[in-house]
Structure formats: structure tokens, C-alpha cells
Scaffold this active site. Structure first.
Site, PDB file in Angstrom:
ATOM      1  N   ARG A 173       0.703  -1.254   0.135  1.00 13.52           N
ATOM      2  CA  ARG A 173      -0.068   0.046   0.033  1.00 13.52           C
ATOM      3  C   ARG A 173       0.822   1.389   0.049  1.00 13.52           C
ATOM      4  O   ARG A 173       0.562   2.184  -0.616  1.00 13.52           O
ATOM      5  CB  ARG A 173      -0.990  -0.096   1.171  1.00 13.52           C
ATOM      6  N   TYR A 174       2.042   1.134   0.788  1.00 11.13           N
ATOM      7  CA  TYR A 174       2.592   2.594   0.787  1.00 11.13           C
ATOM      8  C   TYR A 174       3.789   2.090  -0.409  1.00 11.13           C
ATOM      9  O   TYR A 174       4.301   1.105  -0.658  1.00 11.13           O
ATOM     10  CB  TYR A 174       3.409   2.518   2.303  1.00 11.13           C
ATOM     11  N   LYS A 177      -1.674   6.094   7.671  1.00  6.34           N
ATOM     12  CA  LYS A 177      -1.401   6.625   9.101  1.00  6.34           C
ATOM     13  C   LYS A 177      -1.335   8.098   8.896  1.00  6.34           C
ATOM     14  O   LYS A 177      -0.698   8.823   8.202  1.00  6.34           O
ATOM     15  CB  LYS A 177      -0.564   5.769   9.572  1.00  6.34           C
ATOM     16  N   ASP A 197      -5.090   4.973  11.627  1.00 11.08           N
ATOM     17  CA  ASP A 197      -4.814   4.365  10.115  1.00 11.08           C
ATOM     18  C   ASP A 197      -6.160   4.733   9.671  1.00 11.08           C
ATOM     19  O   ASP A 197      -7.042   3.863  10.075  1.00 11.08           O
ATOM     20  CB  ASP A 197      -4.513   2.985  10.405  1.00 11.08           C
ATOM     21  N   CYS A 228      -2.310 -17.014  16.053  1.00  9.51           N
ATOM     22  CA  CYS A 228      -1.759 -16.276  16.851  1.00  9.51           C
ATOM     23  C   CYS A 228      -2.042 -17.102  18.237  1.00  9.51           C
ATOM     24  O   CYS A 228      -2.890 -17.926  18.310  1.00  9.51           O
ATOM     25  CB  CYS A 228      -2.863 -15.006  17.236  1.00  9.51           C
ATOM     26  N   ASP A 273      -8.984   0.734  15.223  1.00  8.13           N
ATOM     27  CA  ASP A 273      -9.619   0.670  13.807  1.00  8.13           C
ATOM     28  C   ASP A 273     -10.935   0.532  13.899  1.00  8.13           C
ATOM     29  O   ASP A 273     -11.663  -0.279  14.728  1.00  8.13           O
ATOM     30  CB  ASP A 273      -8.622  -0.469  13.118  1.00  8.13           C
TER      31      ASP A 273
END
Length: 354
Positions: A98-99, A324, A317, A111, A280
Site C-alpha cells: 500500500r505504501y 496513517k 490508520d 496467533c 480501527d
């Protein structure tokens, strides 16, 4: 296997209501919310992290992060499944680019503990979402072919769920790409299962200096003597720089005293506070959200009153993939005839020249 073995911790995670009720007396809300919440998002907690809960306090800040509650079942109009538009910017499976200069690589969707405010509820805990070996190679080819990339961020799930040998291979491949300047690993295992930070893992990491890790402590009660031992050993033996990103969470850490204690404790064990995230806008997160105005008020009570190295950047974000942006008190009041008028952390005004 024993308590201090990370694989034992994973294999003995509490995942069902009946197991949980053997360990805790649940509130009616927690019991009633468990089954319907499980239809949307998995439940799992390591024995280690469950032991951190204050069993007498239904509002324990660790308990509130891991046990489903009624608010999780309500979807507000602003809440979406993929708030950061990670899927939209996914050129190959498991990679979000994305960046301009960096990409996130989701190499695991497992997790040790599933946080109720997780921004990746849509995919975390679903094994079919985890890239396989063939998909690893496609991702590595993408990184090699995109010379604008300077940083790769290993994320998930939790990348430290992988074996040492797999991490060794992936780090070796990434470090061999000439235009990759740095590799970052995002993991909550230092919080929820610190015994994963073994001496063998430190030996792997030491091969790839410099290496950066970002972990995710939200409350000072999450920092224990075990945390200190494992984290400091990894820093010293693995030559790893560790940073922390917290999420500002209602009823958990939305208090300047709590955040100050957290950040000073982090610094004391060698972890630099990096980001304080606005929660978020993910499905079921509304009970965790702190209004931005309140967040800025809290942040103002940190900056200037506490050591600069303990202060993270407060960020949002942007929902929809905007990236961000900094959230900060407005110290610059106005432009004057001779310069600028500022208000400092105490509220006192100072005029300075151009």
C-alpha cells in the site's frame, strides 16, 4: 514439555467455553456472548496470558482484551471487515503493498491469543488464508522485482508461530535482496507467550543484524518478570531493536497514568514506545473505541510531562486504506505580525520569531 516451552503453551491454549469456565467465573454477559461471538471470530488464549487476568475483577484490562462481550456482536455503520483495505492492495497472496517503499507480508494467520479488537478478524485463525511454500516463493519474486521496496514487514497472525528454520529461511531470502534496506517483524508473542523468545530464536535473529521487531503491549500488567527476562535476552543475544505499538482502548488504557506507567516499563526493559493507535473501525470494535478528542487530551497529558523517549506517536490508520496520520494537540495557535504564537504543554503562551 513444560510451562516454559512455547510449543506447550500453544498446544494447551484454552479454546472452548467449558475449558474457560474451569479457569474463571464468567459474568452472565461473557457467558452469553461466547457462542455467538465464536461464529464470527475464534477464541484462544495461552495458559500464560490467562494467568495474567485478575480473576476477581470483571473489568480487568487483560480480561477485557480476550473475552467476548455483547458489544462485539453489534456492527456499527462505520465498521467494516477490512478497514485498512489490505485486500485491495494485495498483488500476490499474503502481501499488502500500500505504501510506496514498504510491504506487509502475512506469513502466518495463527496467533497465541485472539484479541477481540483485532483488525484482521476476517482472516486470522483461518488456516486456508496462510500462504503455503509455493506462495512464499511468489511473494519473494514480487519483492525482488519491485526495486522501490525498501522494507518488508513480517506480520500475520503472528510470524513467530513459524518454526525457527522457516524464519531463518525467510529472513535469509529477504536479506539477500539488494534493495531491501530493513526487515521488521510484528509479533504479540512477547506479550502473550514470551517463552517463544528462545535462545535458539535469538541465534537466528543475530545472523541478520540489523533486525527490528514491533510488539504490542497495551497495559502495564502485561509486563511481568518473565517478559523482562525473555525480552532482554532477545535484545542482547539476538541484537534486535524492539518497538511497541499500543491501541488506545476504552476501559483498558484510556488514562494518562496507565499509559505513562506502560511506557516507562517498556523503556526499562529495552522496548521503545513507537505508536499509540486509534482503534480501527473493524466489525465489533465499538466498545473499545475512545473518541479522538479524548485521545488527544490524554496525549497532551503525556507529551511534555514525561520523558520524550517514552512517548509514542498517536496515529489513526485511515479507514479505506488512506494510511496513517498523526493525531496531536495543536501547539501552534496562530501566525502573528512578528512570528508565531505557541501554547506549550502547560498551557502557557510563547511568541517566537519566523
Amino acid at each position: 514439555m513444560t510451562w516454559s516451552d512455547w510449543k506447550w503453551q500453544l498446544q494447551n491454549r484454552i479454546t472452548t467455553l467449558s475449558e474457560l469456565e474451569e479457569k474463571l467465573i464468567l459474568t452472565p454477559e461473557e457467558r452469553e456472548s461466547f457462542a455467538p461471538a465464536l461464529e464470527e471470530f475464534s477464541f484462544a488464549v495461552t495458559p500464560y496470558y490467562l494467568e495474567r487476568i485478575d480473576k476477581e475483577n470483571p473489568n480487568c484490562p487483560i480480561r477485557k482484551q480476550i473475552l467476548p462481550r455483547a458489544g462485539e456482536l453489534t456492527k456499527k455503520p462505520n465498521e467494516v471487515e477490512d478497514p485498512l483495505a489490505e485486500e485491495r492492495y494485495m498483488p500476490v497472496k499474503g502481501v499488502t503493498h500500500r505504501y510506496p517503499d514498504r510491504a506487509i507480508w502475512y506469513i502466518s494467520h495463527v496467533c497465541a491469543v485472539y484479541c477481540r479488537f483485532c483488525t484482521r478478524k476476517r482472516k486470522v485463525s483461518f488456516p486456508e488464508e496462510t500462504p503455503n511454500r509455493n506462495e512464499w516463493e511468489k511473494a519473494l519474486d514480487y519483492f525482488r522485482n519491485h526495486t522501490e521496496l525498501r522494507e518488508i514487514i513480517l506480520s500475520g497472525g503472528d510470524p513467530l508461530t513459524l518454526s525457527d528454520s522457516s524464519l531463518d529461511y525467510l529472513l535469509g531470502e529477504l536479506k539477500s535482496i539488494p534493495h531491501i534496506n530493513q526487515v521488521r517483524i510484528h509479533s504479540r508473542h512477547p506479550v502473550t507467550m514470551p517463552m517463544r523468545l528462545t535462545e535458539d530464536l535469538a541465534s537466528v535473529f543475530a545472523k541478520y543484524f540489523p533486525l527490528y521487531m514491533v510488539t504490542h503491549f497495551n497495559h502495564p500488567n502485561e509486563i511481568t518478570d518473565e517478559t523482562k527476562m525473555y525480552v532482554m535476552r532477545l535484545i542482547k543475544q539476538g541484537h534486535v531493536s524492539i518497538f511497541n505499538q499500543s491501541v488506545l482502548l476504552s476501559g483498558i488504557n484510556d488514562d494518562e497514568t496507565v499509559l505513562s506507567e506502560l511506557n516507562y516499563k517498556l523503556i526499562s526493559i529495552g522496548i521503545k514506545p513507537y505508536y499509540l493507535h486509534q482503534c480501527d473501525e473493524v466489525f465489533g470494535s465499538s466498545d473499545f473505541v475512545v473518541p479522538i478528542e479524548r485521545g488527544i487530551e490524554i496525549y497532551r497529558k503525556l507529551r511534555g510531562f514525561h520523558s520524550g523517549i517514552t512517548i509514542p506517536s498517536y496515529v489513526k490508520d485511515l479507514t479505506g486504506g488512506g494510511g496513517k496520520v498523526l493525531l496531536s494537540p495543536d501547539y501552534l495557535q496562530k501566525k502573528t505580525k512578528d512570528g508565531y504564537l505557541f501554547q506549550n504543554y502547560l498551557g502557557d503562551e510563547y511568541e517566537v520569531g519566523h
